[in-house]
Enzyme design. Sequence first.
Site, PDB file in Angstrom:
ATOM      1  N   LYS A  36       0.816  -1.201   0.063  1.00  0.00           N
ATOM      2  CA  LYS A  36      -0.010   0.082   0.001  1.00  0.00           C
ATOM      3  C   LYS A  36       0.712   1.395   0.033  1.00  0.00           C
ATOM      4  O   LYS A  36       0.440   2.397  -0.489  1.00  0.00           O
ATOM      5  CB  LYS A  36      -0.747   0.130   1.220  1.00  0.00           C
ATOM      6  CG  LYS A  36      -2.107  -0.948   1.054  1.00  0.00           C
ATOM      7  CD  LYS A  36      -3.041  -0.412   0.196  1.00  0.00           C
ATOM      8  CE  LYS A  36      -4.582  -1.317   0.233  1.00  0.00           C
ATOM      9  NZ  LYS A  36      -5.590  -0.551  -0.319  1.00  0.00           N
ATOM     10  N   SER A  94       1.413  -9.781  -0.521  1.00  0.00           N
ATOM     11  CA  SER A  94       0.934  -8.535  -0.493  1.00  0.00           C
ATOM     12  C   SER A  94       1.322  -7.835   0.808  1.00  0.00           C
ATOM     13  O   SER A  94       1.451  -6.509   0.931  1.00  0.00           O
ATOM     14  CB  SER A  94      -0.552  -8.155  -0.501  1.00  0.00           C
ATOM     15  OG  SER A  94      -1.287  -9.089   0.081  1.00  0.00           O
TER      16      SER A  94
END
Length: 330
Positions: free
Chosen positions: A55, A312
Amino acid sequence: MHEHGLSLEAIYQARRRIADEAVRTPLVRSMALSTRFDADIRLKLETCQPTGAFKLRGAANMLAALIEARGREALAAGVVTASTGNHGRAVAYAAARLEVPAVICLSRLVPTNKVAAIEALGAEVRRIGASQDEAFAEVERLVRERGMILIPPFDDPRVVAGQGTIGLELMEDCPDLDRVIVGLSGGGLLGGIGAAVKAIRPACRVTGVSLTRGAAMWESLKAGHPVAVEEVESLADSLGGGIGCDNRCTFALVRKVMDDHVQVSERAIAEAMVELLENEKQLVEGAAAVGLAAMQEHGLDVRGQRVALILSGNAVSLETLDRARVMAGY
Protein backbone atom coordinates in the site's frame (compact mmCIF):
# COMPACT_ATOMS: atom_id res chain seq x y z
CA MET A 1 -4.74 6.76 -21.91
CA HIS A 2 -3.96 3.06 -22.13
CA GLU A 3 -6.82 0.92 -23.43
CA HIS A 4 -7.38 -0.47 -19.93
CA GLY A 5 -7.96 2.98 -18.41
CA LEU A 6 -4.52 3.52 -16.83
CA SER A 7 -1.58 4.61 -18.97
CA LEU A 8 1.75 2.86 -18.77
CA GLU A 9 3.31 6.33 -18.69
CA ALA A 10 1.38 7.12 -15.48
CA ILE A 11 2.80 3.98 -13.87
CA TYR A 12 6.37 4.92 -14.91
CA GLN A 13 5.79 8.42 -13.49
CA ALA A 14 4.63 6.82 -10.24
CA ARG A 15 7.82 4.78 -10.07
CA ARG A 16 9.89 7.96 -10.38
CA ARG A 17 7.88 9.70 -7.64
CA ILE A 18 8.06 6.89 -5.08
CA ALA A 19 11.70 5.90 -5.63
CA ASP A 20 12.78 7.34 -2.26
CA GLU A 21 9.77 5.98 -0.31
CA ALA A 22 8.92 2.47 -1.50
CA VAL A 23 11.52 -0.22 -2.18
CA ARG A 24 11.86 -2.45 -5.22
CA THR A 25 10.87 -5.80 -3.72
CA PRO A 26 12.41 -9.21 -4.51
CA LEU A 27 10.80 -11.78 -6.79
CA VAL A 28 12.08 -15.09 -5.45
CA ARG A 29 11.64 -18.60 -6.85
CA SER A 30 10.05 -21.15 -4.53
CA MET A 31 11.74 -24.49 -5.11
CA ALA A 32 9.17 -26.37 -3.03
CA LEU A 33 6.12 -24.90 -4.78
CA SER A 34 7.74 -25.11 -8.21
CA THR A 35 8.38 -28.82 -7.68
CA ARG A 36 4.91 -29.50 -6.27
CA PHE A 37 3.02 -27.68 -9.05
CA ASP A 38 5.44 -28.65 -11.85
CA ALA A 39 5.88 -24.96 -12.66
CA ASP A 40 8.16 -21.98 -12.04
CA ILE A 41 6.52 -20.35 -9.01
CA ARG A 42 7.82 -16.94 -7.91
CA LEU A 43 6.91 -15.00 -4.76
CA LYS A 44 6.74 -11.19 -5.00
CA LEU A 45 7.73 -10.06 -1.51
CA GLU A 46 5.80 -6.85 -0.85
CA THR A 47 6.31 -7.80 2.80
CA CYS A 48 9.71 -6.11 2.41
CA GLN A 49 8.21 -2.60 2.16
CA PRO A 50 9.02 -0.24 5.08
CA THR A 51 5.37 -0.48 6.18
CA GLY A 52 5.19 -4.25 5.53
CA ALA A 53 2.74 -4.04 2.62
CA PHE A 54 2.33 -2.86 -0.98
CA LYS A 55 0.00 0.00 0.00
CA LEU A 56 2.94 2.37 0.48
CA ARG A 57 3.39 2.56 -3.28
CA GLY A 58 -0.06 4.04 -3.94
CA ALA A 59 -0.16 6.35 -0.93
CA ALA A 60 3.31 7.75 -1.62
CA ASN A 61 2.50 8.32 -5.28
CA MET A 62 -0.72 10.21 -4.57
CA LEU A 63 0.91 12.46 -1.95
CA ALA A 64 3.83 13.21 -4.28
CA ALA A 65 1.48 13.85 -7.21
CA LEU A 66 -0.59 16.29 -5.12
CA ILE A 67 2.51 18.23 -4.10
CA GLU A 68 3.74 18.20 -7.71
CA ALA A 69 0.43 19.59 -9.00
CA ARG A 70 -0.66 21.95 -6.23
CA GLY A 71 2.32 22.65 -3.99
CA ARG A 72 3.02 21.56 -0.42
CA GLU A 73 0.59 24.14 0.99
CA ALA A 74 -2.30 22.10 -0.48
CA LEU A 75 -1.66 19.57 2.31
CA ALA A 76 -1.51 22.12 5.13
CA ALA A 77 -4.82 20.95 6.65
CA GLY A 78 -3.57 17.37 6.59
CA VAL A 79 -4.62 14.14 4.92
CA VAL A 80 -7.29 11.64 5.86
CA THR A 81 -8.36 8.16 4.83
CA ALA A 82 -10.38 5.11 5.83
CA SER A 83 -8.66 1.75 5.72
CA THR A 84 -8.70 -1.91 6.68
CA GLY A 85 -5.24 -1.25 8.14
CA ASN A 86 -2.39 -1.43 5.62
CA HIS A 87 -3.40 1.65 3.61
CA GLY A 88 -3.81 3.62 6.83
CA ARG A 89 -0.31 2.63 7.87
CA ALA A 90 1.04 3.62 4.45
CA VAL A 91 -0.64 7.04 4.56
CA ALA A 92 0.59 7.59 8.13
CA TYR A 93 4.15 6.69 7.10
CA ALA A 94 4.21 8.82 3.94
CA ALA A 95 2.57 11.78 5.75
CA ALA A 96 5.06 11.58 8.63
CA ARG A 97 7.96 11.66 6.16
CA LEU A 98 6.48 14.87 4.70
CA GLU A 99 5.57 16.27 8.17
CA VAL A 100 1.90 16.42 7.15
CA PRO A 101 -0.86 15.76 9.75
CA ALA A 102 -2.81 12.54 9.13
CA VAL A 103 -6.11 11.13 10.46
CA ILE A 104 -6.85 7.45 9.81
CA CYS A 105 -10.45 6.25 10.24
CA LEU A 106 -10.81 2.53 10.96
CA SER A 107 -13.76 0.27 11.62
CA ARG A 108 -13.98 -1.93 14.71
CA LEU A 109 -13.06 -4.96 12.52
CA VAL A 110 -9.47 -3.73 12.01
CA PRO A 111 -7.12 -5.83 14.21
CA THR A 112 -5.45 -4.06 17.14
CA ASN A 113 -1.93 -4.79 15.86
CA LYS A 114 -2.67 -2.73 12.75
CA VAL A 115 -4.14 0.10 14.85
CA ALA A 116 -1.03 0.18 17.05
CA ALA A 117 1.27 0.28 14.00
CA ILE A 118 -0.57 3.32 12.64
CA GLU A 119 -0.53 5.15 15.97
CA ALA A 120 3.22 4.46 16.31
CA LEU A 121 3.77 6.55 13.17
CA GLY A 122 2.17 9.59 14.80
CA ALA A 123 -1.17 9.62 12.97
CA GLU A 124 -4.47 10.19 14.76
CA VAL A 125 -6.66 7.06 14.68
CA ARG A 126 -10.46 7.18 14.87
CA ARG A 127 -12.45 3.94 15.31
CA ILE A 128 -15.81 4.35 13.60
CA GLY A 129 -18.55 1.78 13.00
CA ALA A 130 -18.48 -1.85 11.89
CA SER A 131 -17.33 -1.42 8.28
CA GLN A 132 -14.97 0.55 6.09
CA ASP A 133 -17.99 2.27 4.52
CA GLU A 134 -19.07 3.55 7.95
CA ALA A 135 -15.54 4.78 8.65
CA PHE A 136 -15.70 6.70 5.37
CA ALA A 137 -18.57 8.81 6.69
CA GLU A 138 -16.13 10.33 9.20
CA VAL A 139 -13.59 10.85 6.41
CA GLU A 140 -16.16 12.81 4.39
CA ARG A 141 -16.96 14.96 7.42
CA LEU A 142 -13.29 15.83 7.95
CA VAL A 143 -12.86 16.69 4.27
CA ARG A 144 -15.96 18.89 4.38
CA GLU A 145 -15.42 20.60 7.73
CA ARG A 146 -11.63 20.77 8.08
CA GLY A 147 -10.51 20.87 4.47
CA MET A 148 -8.42 17.73 4.81
CA ILE A 149 -7.32 15.93 1.63
CA LEU A 150 -8.64 12.40 1.07
CA ILE A 151 -6.09 9.74 0.11
CA PRO A 152 -8.40 6.93 -1.09
CA PRO A 153 -7.39 3.34 -0.32
CA PHE A 154 -7.85 2.23 -3.93
CA ASP A 155 -10.32 4.19 -6.08
CA ASP A 156 -8.04 6.85 -7.53
CA PRO A 157 -5.81 6.62 -10.65
CA ARG A 158 -2.81 7.98 -8.72
CA VAL A 159 -3.14 5.28 -6.05
CA VAL A 160 -3.66 2.56 -8.67
CA ALA A 161 -0.64 3.78 -10.66
CA GLY A 162 1.48 3.43 -7.54
CA GLN A 163 0.39 -0.18 -7.08
CA GLY A 164 1.02 -0.71 -10.80
CA THR A 165 4.75 -0.26 -10.22
CA ILE A 166 4.70 -3.87 -8.95
CA GLY A 167 3.70 -4.89 -12.47
CA LEU A 168 6.70 -3.06 -13.94
CA GLU A 169 9.02 -4.94 -11.59
CA LEU A 170 7.41 -8.28 -12.43
CA MET A 171 7.89 -7.67 -16.15
CA GLU A 172 11.53 -6.63 -15.69
CA ASP A 173 12.41 -9.54 -13.40
CA CYS A 174 10.44 -12.18 -15.33
CA PRO A 175 9.68 -10.89 -18.86
CA ASP A 176 8.10 -14.19 -19.96
CA LEU A 177 5.69 -14.44 -17.00
CA ASP A 178 2.62 -16.53 -17.88
CA ARG A 179 0.34 -15.75 -14.94
CA VAL A 180 0.08 -13.46 -11.94
CA ILE A 181 -2.27 -14.35 -9.08
CA VAL A 182 -3.43 -11.37 -7.02
CA GLY A 183 -5.67 -10.84 -3.99
CA LEU A 184 -8.73 -8.80 -4.96
CA SER A 185 -10.71 -6.45 -2.73
CA GLY A 186 -11.11 -2.83 -3.84
CA GLY A 187 -9.15 -3.54 -7.02
CA GLY A 188 -6.25 -1.11 -6.66
CA LEU A 189 -3.61 -3.84 -6.49
CA LEU A 190 -5.00 -6.09 -9.21
CA GLY A 191 -6.00 -3.15 -11.40
CA GLY A 192 -2.58 -1.54 -11.20
CA ILE A 193 -0.60 -4.73 -11.71
CA GLY A 194 -2.96 -5.84 -14.48
CA ALA A 195 -2.70 -2.53 -16.36
CA ALA A 196 1.11 -2.66 -16.33
CA VAL A 197 1.40 -6.36 -17.17
CA LYS A 198 -1.20 -6.31 -19.97
CA ALA A 199 0.43 -3.24 -21.56
CA ILE A 200 3.82 -4.97 -21.66
CA ARG A 201 2.84 -8.65 -22.08
CA PRO A 202 -0.82 -9.06 -23.09
CA ALA A 203 -0.50 -12.87 -23.04
CA CYS A 204 0.15 -12.91 -19.28
CA ARG A 205 -2.93 -14.13 -17.43
CA VAL A 206 -4.22 -12.08 -14.47
CA THR A 207 -6.09 -14.13 -11.85
CA GLY A 208 -8.00 -12.43 -9.04
CA VAL A 209 -8.69 -14.09 -5.68
CA SER A 210 -11.55 -12.98 -3.41
CA LEU A 211 -13.05 -14.16 -0.13
CA THR A 212 -16.09 -16.45 -0.15
CA ARG A 213 -17.98 -14.09 2.19
CA GLY A 214 -18.15 -10.29 2.16
CA ALA A 215 -16.43 -10.00 -1.24
CA ALA A 216 -17.70 -6.70 -2.63
CA MET A 217 -15.85 -6.84 -5.96
CA TRP A 218 -17.02 -10.41 -6.62
CA GLU A 219 -20.66 -9.47 -6.02
CA SER A 220 -20.29 -6.23 -8.00
CA LEU A 221 -18.80 -7.97 -11.03
CA LYS A 222 -21.62 -10.53 -10.86
CA ALA A 223 -24.23 -7.74 -10.71
CA GLY A 224 -22.56 -5.70 -13.45
CA HIS A 225 -22.30 -2.61 -11.24
CA PRO A 226 -20.88 -1.72 -7.80
CA VAL A 227 -22.95 -3.10 -4.91
CA ALA A 228 -22.62 -2.98 -1.14
CA VAL A 229 -22.06 -6.16 0.90
CA GLU A 230 -21.92 -6.83 4.62
CA GLU A 231 -18.33 -6.86 5.87
CA VAL A 232 -17.44 -10.00 7.84
CA GLU A 233 -14.47 -11.06 9.94
CA SER A 234 -11.80 -12.99 8.03
CA LEU A 235 -8.23 -14.20 8.35
CA ALA A 236 -7.74 -12.07 5.23
CA ASP A 237 -9.08 -8.89 6.85
CA SER A 238 -7.28 -6.73 4.25
CA LEU A 239 -9.65 -8.13 1.60
CA GLY A 240 -12.74 -6.87 3.45
CA GLY A 241 -14.52 -3.59 2.78
CA GLY A 242 -16.70 -2.27 0.01
CA ILE A 243 -15.66 -0.88 -3.37
CA GLY A 244 -17.91 2.18 -3.09
CA CYS A 245 -21.25 2.34 -4.89
CA ASP A 246 -19.94 5.42 -6.72
CA ASN A 247 -16.73 3.62 -7.74
CA ARG A 248 -15.04 5.72 -10.45
CA CYS A 249 -11.89 3.81 -11.33
CA THR A 250 -11.16 0.30 -10.12
CA PHE A 251 -14.40 -1.53 -10.96
CA ALA A 252 -14.06 -0.80 -14.69
CA LEU A 253 -10.31 -1.41 -14.64
CA VAL A 254 -10.61 -4.81 -12.95
CA ARG A 255 -13.26 -5.85 -15.47
CA LYS A 256 -10.86 -5.06 -18.29
CA VAL A 257 -7.57 -6.50 -17.03
CA MET A 258 -8.65 -9.60 -15.07
CA ASP A 259 -8.82 -12.90 -16.97
CA ASP A 260 -10.31 -15.13 -14.28
CA HIS A 261 -11.54 -14.88 -10.71
CA VAL A 262 -11.87 -17.41 -7.87
CA GLN A 263 -13.02 -17.34 -4.26
CA VAL A 264 -11.18 -19.03 -1.40
CA SER A 265 -12.42 -20.40 1.92
CA GLU A 266 -11.11 -19.47 5.35
CA ARG A 267 -9.62 -22.93 5.76
CA ALA A 268 -7.73 -22.65 2.46
CA ILE A 269 -6.36 -19.24 3.56
CA ALA A 270 -5.31 -20.70 6.91
CA GLU A 271 -3.51 -23.64 5.26
CA ALA A 272 -1.68 -21.31 2.86
CA MET A 273 -0.60 -18.97 5.67
CA VAL A 274 0.84 -21.88 7.64
CA GLU A 275 2.52 -23.40 4.60
CA LEU A 276 4.18 -20.11 3.63
CA LEU A 277 5.55 -19.79 7.15
CA GLU A 278 6.60 -23.44 7.51
CA ASN A 279 8.12 -24.05 4.09
CA GLU A 280 9.00 -20.61 2.72
CA LYS A 281 9.76 -18.87 6.04
CA GLN A 282 7.44 -16.06 4.96
CA LEU A 283 5.26 -14.59 7.70
CA VAL A 284 2.25 -13.20 5.85
CA GLU A 285 -1.26 -11.98 6.60
CA GLY A 286 -4.24 -13.83 5.18
CA ALA A 287 -4.66 -11.52 2.18
CA ALA A 288 -1.08 -12.27 1.13
CA ALA A 289 -1.68 -16.02 1.18
CA VAL A 290 -4.75 -16.13 -1.07
CA GLY A 291 -2.76 -16.80 -4.26
CA LEU A 292 -1.40 -20.03 -2.86
CA ALA A 293 -4.81 -20.76 -1.30
CA ALA A 294 -6.41 -20.48 -4.74
CA MET A 295 -3.86 -22.81 -6.33
CA GLN A 296 -4.42 -25.42 -3.63
CA GLU A 297 -8.19 -25.16 -3.21
CA HIS A 298 -9.07 -24.91 -6.90
CA GLY A 299 -6.29 -27.07 -8.31
CA LEU A 300 -5.34 -24.34 -10.80
CA ASP A 301 -3.48 -25.97 -13.68
CA VAL A 302 -0.19 -24.09 -13.91
CA ARG A 303 1.99 -26.95 -15.17
CA GLY A 304 4.93 -25.65 -17.17
CA GLN A 305 4.02 -22.03 -16.49
CA ARG A 306 5.92 -19.13 -14.93
CA VAL A 307 3.63 -17.88 -12.16
CA ALA A 308 3.95 -14.97 -9.72
CA LEU A 309 2.12 -14.91 -6.39
CA ILE A 310 1.83 -11.48 -4.76
CA LEU A 311 2.68 -11.73 -1.04
CA SER A 312 1.02 -8.40 -0.38
CA GLY A 313 1.68 -7.80 3.33
CA ASN A 314 2.89 -9.13 6.68
CA ALA A 315 0.61 -7.36 9.19
CA VAL A 316 -0.50 -10.48 11.03
CA SER A 317 -0.79 -10.76 14.80
CA LEU A 318 0.28 -13.85 16.75
CA GLU A 319 -3.34 -14.30 17.76
CA THR A 320 -4.47 -14.45 14.11
CA LEU A 321 -1.59 -16.76 13.25
CA ASP A 322 -2.63 -19.10 16.07
CA ARG A 323 -6.21 -19.05 14.74
CA ALA A 324 -4.89 -19.97 11.29
CA ARG A 325 -2.80 -22.83 12.70
CA VAL A 326 -5.82 -24.30 14.52
CA MET A 327 -8.05 -23.91 11.46
CA ALA A 328 -5.41 -25.59 9.29
CA GLY A 329 -5.18 -28.52 11.72
CA TYR A 330 -1.71 -27.85 13.11
